[in-house]
Design a protein around this motif. Structure first.
Motif, PDB file in Angstrom:
ATOM      1  N   GLU A  27       1.427  -0.990  -0.060  1.00  0.00           N
ATOM      2  CA  GLU A  27      -0.059  -0.372  -0.019  1.00  0.00           C
ATOM      3  C   GLU A  27       0.560   1.318   0.067  1.00  0.00           C
ATOM      4  O   GLU A  27       2.324   1.526   0.157  1.00  0.00           O
ATOM      5  N   ARG A  28       0.222   2.104  -0.425  1.00  0.00           N
ATOM      6  CA  ARG A  28       1.415   3.193  -0.697  1.00  0.00           C
ATOM      7  C   ARG A  28       0.782   4.012   0.783  1.00  0.00           C
ATOM      8  O   ARG A  28      -0.869   4.681   0.828  1.00  0.00           O
ATOM      9  N   THR A  29       2.030   4.734   1.765  1.00  0.00           N
ATOM     10  CA  THR A  29       1.649   5.708   2.951  1.00  0.00           C
ATOM     11  C   THR A  29       2.585   6.627   2.119  1.00  0.00           C
ATOM     12  O   THR A  29       3.111   7.051   1.446  1.00  0.00           O
ATOM     13  N   ALA A  30       3.032   7.643   3.401  1.00  0.00           N
ATOM     14  CA  ALA A  30       3.379   8.504   3.483  1.00  0.00           C
ATOM     15  C   ALA A  30       4.641   8.576   3.591  1.00  0.00           C
ATOM     16  O   ALA A  30       5.555   8.860   2.618  1.00  0.00           O
ATOM     17  N   ALA A  31       4.924   7.520   4.197  1.00  0.00           N
ATOM     18  CA  ALA A  31       7.009   6.757   3.533  1.00  0.00           C
ATOM     19  C   ALA A  31       7.271   6.192   2.477  1.00  0.00           C
ATOM     20  O   ALA A  31       8.306   5.309   2.366  1.00  0.00           O
ATOM     21  N   GLY A  82       2.120   9.729   8.189  1.00  0.00           N
ATOM     22  CA  GLY A  82       3.332   9.630   8.883  1.00  0.00           C
ATOM     23  C   GLY A  82       3.138  10.034  10.457  1.00  0.00           C
ATOM     24  O   GLY A  82       4.012  10.240  10.134  1.00  0.00           O
ATOM     25  N   GLN A  83       1.872  10.660  10.476  1.00  0.00           N
ATOM     26  CA  GLN A  83       1.944  10.750  12.033  1.00  0.00           C
ATOM     27  C   GLN A  83       1.830   9.962  13.409  1.00  0.00           C
ATOM     28  O   GLN A  83       1.745   8.796  12.977  1.00  0.00           O
ATOM     29  N   PRO A  84       2.124  10.003  14.552  1.00  0.00           N
ATOM     30  CA  PRO A  84       2.873   8.828  15.223  1.00  0.00           C
ATOM     31  C   PRO A  84       0.857   8.574  15.920  1.00  0.00           C
ATOM     32  O   PRO A  84       0.486   9.002  15.719  1.00  0.00           O
ATOM     33  N   ALA A  85       1.347   6.812  15.888  1.00  0.00           N
ATOM     34  CA  ALA A  85      -0.195   6.514  16.447  1.00  0.00           C
ATOM     35  C   ALA A  85       0.531   5.225  16.995  1.00  0.00           C
ATOM     36  O   ALA A  85       1.470   4.800  17.152  1.00  0.00           O
ATOM     37  N   THR A  86      -0.173   4.480  18.475  1.00  0.00           N
ATOM     38  CA  THR A  86      -0.926   3.784  18.417  1.00  0.00           C
ATOM     39  C   THR A  86      -2.024   2.736  18.221  1.00  0.00           C
ATOM     40  O   THR A  86      -2.632   3.148  18.307  1.00  0.00           O
ATOM     41  N   TRP A  87      -1.525   1.883  18.510  1.00  0.00           N
ATOM     42  CA  TRP A  87      -2.505   0.766  17.603  1.00  0.00           C
ATOM     43  C   TRP A  87      -3.154  -0.602  18.312  1.00  0.00           C
ATOM     44  O   TRP A  87      -1.435  -1.224  19.015  1.00  0.00           O
ATOM     45  N   SER A 123      11.807  -8.269   4.558  1.00  0.00           N
ATOM     46  CA  SER A 123      11.184  -7.502   4.368  1.00  0.00           C
ATOM     47  C   SER A 123      11.015  -6.206   5.207  1.00  0.00           C
ATOM     48  O   SER A 123       9.469  -5.230   5.036  1.00  0.00           O
ATOM     49  N   ARG A 124      11.427  -6.966   6.717  1.00  0.00           N
ATOM     50  CA  ARG A 124      10.496  -5.842   7.760  1.00  0.00           C
ATOM     51  C   ARG A 124      10.972  -4.515   7.755  1.00  0.00           C
ATOM     52  O   ARG A 124       9.549  -3.551   7.850  1.00  0.00           O
ATOM     53  N   SER A 125      11.848  -4.257   6.951  1.00  0.00           N
ATOM     54  CA  SER A 125      12.360  -2.521   6.986  1.00  0.00           C
ATOM     55  C   SER A 125      10.667  -1.734   6.081  1.00  0.00           C
ATOM     56  O   SER A 125      10.756  -1.025   6.175  1.00  0.00           O
ATOM     57  N   ARG A 126      10.145  -2.965   5.234  1.00  0.00           N
ATOM     58  CA  ARG A 126       9.008  -2.302   4.551  1.00  0.00           C
ATOM     59  C   ARG A 126       7.305  -2.424   5.263  1.00  0.00           C
ATOM     60  O   ARG A 126       6.526  -2.239   4.021  1.00  0.00           O
ATOM     61  N   HIS A 127       7.229  -2.741   6.476  1.00  0.00           N
ATOM     62  CA  HIS A 127       6.118  -2.995   6.861  1.00  0.00           C
ATOM     63  C   HIS A 127       5.990  -2.070   7.108  1.00  0.00           C
ATOM     64  O   HIS A 127       6.236  -1.047   8.391  1.00  0.00           O
ATOM     65  N   ARG A 128       3.938  -1.673   7.217  1.00  0.00           N
ATOM     66  CA  ARG A 128       3.621  -0.750   7.667  1.00  0.00           C
ATOM     67  C   ARG A 128       3.031  -1.030   9.192  1.00  0.00           C
ATOM     68  O   ARG A 128       3.485   0.118   9.466  1.00  0.00           O
ATOM     69  N   SER A 129       3.100  -1.674   9.770  1.00  0.00           N
ATOM     70  CA  SER A 129       3.554  -2.296  11.818  1.00  0.00           C
ATOM     71  C   SER A 129       4.837  -2.787  11.885  1.00  0.00           C
ATOM     72  O   SER A 129       4.984  -3.963  11.463  1.00  0.00           O
ATOM     73  N   PRO A 130       5.134  -2.830  13.978  1.00  0.00           N
ATOM     74  CA  PRO A 130       6.014  -3.994  14.214  1.00  0.00           C
ATOM     75  C   PRO A 130       4.763  -5.195  13.674  1.00  0.00           C
ATOM     76  O   PRO A 130       5.323  -6.413  14.054  1.00  0.00           O
ATOM     77  N   LEU A 131       3.935  -4.997  13.946  1.00  0.00           N
ATOM     78  CA  LEU A 131       2.647  -6.113  13.980  1.00  0.00           C
ATOM     79  C   LEU A 131       3.142  -7.528  12.617  1.00  0.00           C
ATOM     80  O   LEU A 131       2.073  -8.111  13.079  1.00  0.00           O
ATOM     81  N   VAL A 132       3.450  -7.070  11.898  1.00  0.00           N
ATOM     82  CA  VAL A 132       2.506  -7.336  10.525  1.00  0.00           C
ATOM     83  C   VAL A 132       3.505  -9.264  10.890  1.00  0.00           C
ATOM     84  O   VAL A 132       3.161 -10.333  10.640  1.00  0.00           O
ATOM     85  N   TRP A 133       5.215  -9.095  11.247  1.00  0.00           N
ATOM     86  CA  TRP A 133       6.339 -10.392  11.379  1.00  0.00           C
ATOM     87  C   TRP A 133       5.611 -10.433  12.468  1.00  0.00           C
ATOM     88  O   TRP A 133       5.777 -11.811  12.746  1.00  0.00           O
ATOM     89  N   ARG A 134       5.244 -10.056  13.784  1.00  0.00           N
ATOM     90  CA  ARG A 134       5.095 -10.752  14.703  1.00  0.00           C
ATOM     91  C   ARG A 134       3.648 -12.193  15.030  1.00  0.00           C
ATOM     92  O   ARG A 134       3.592 -12.605  14.895  1.00  0.00           O
TER      93      ARG A 134
END
Length: 162
Positions: A27-31, A82-87, A123-134
């Motif tokens: 997906e396209r994101t600010a990053a 690109g804003q900080p968030a908690t999920w 590909s962890r450097s491209r994950h939208r969230s640290p939760l993808v791999w977890r």
């Protein structure tokens, strides 16, 4: 002194494995282009399971059938702007049908990918969230909770109070 109540964003995710590969979305994101499991915000009046089904359909064009709760996760990262968030993520695992070729993918979704665990880890450097791999790791370990662990009281079916 005013205190501001902390309110993490509640999201739902679908972890879908087929023949040793996991279904991710790019997906396209600010990053830039990032990878994620099909996931998104829980909507008012929607059960977490129904939210995961909806998000998977919107982002992959596939009907998702949850079979278990994979886990409940809390993490901080940036949002799509690109804003900080908690999920607070409720992740479900299950199966998905074939894609509907007539269905357009959600805005921002470039494509879907079937990746091996090794490809996801690499590909962890491209994950939208640290939760993808977890979430993938937990699925690989066989972690599963009965769907009855997620309860939606009828009071949550309507619009939430302001």
């Amino acid at each position: 002194m005013t205190s501001r109540r902390w309110k993490p964003a509640v999201t739902v995710a679908a972890v879908i494995e087929q023949q040793g590969r996991y279904l991710l979305v790019e997906e396209r994101t600010a990053a830039g282009l990032q990878l994620n499991t099909p996931a998104g915000h829980l909507e008012p009046g929607e059960s977490p399971q129904a939210g995961a089904v909806r998000e998977a359909l919107e982002e992959t064009g596939r009907l998702f059938a949850p079979s278990a709760l994979l886990g409940v996760y809390l993490a901080a990262s940036t949002d799509a702007q690109g804003q900080p968030a908690t999920w607070l993520r409720l992740a479900f695992c299950g199966t998905a049908g074939e894609p509907d070729p007539a269905r357009r993918l959600d805005q921002g979704i470039v494509r879907t990918l079937w990746l091996t665990p090794a490809e996801i880890e690499a590909s962890r450097s491209r994950h939208r969230s640290p939760l993808v791999w977890r979430c993938v790791q937990d699925h690989l370990r066989g972690q599963r909770f009965d769907l009855s662990a997620v309860v939606m009281d009828p009071s949550a079916l309507g619009e939430p109070p302001c």
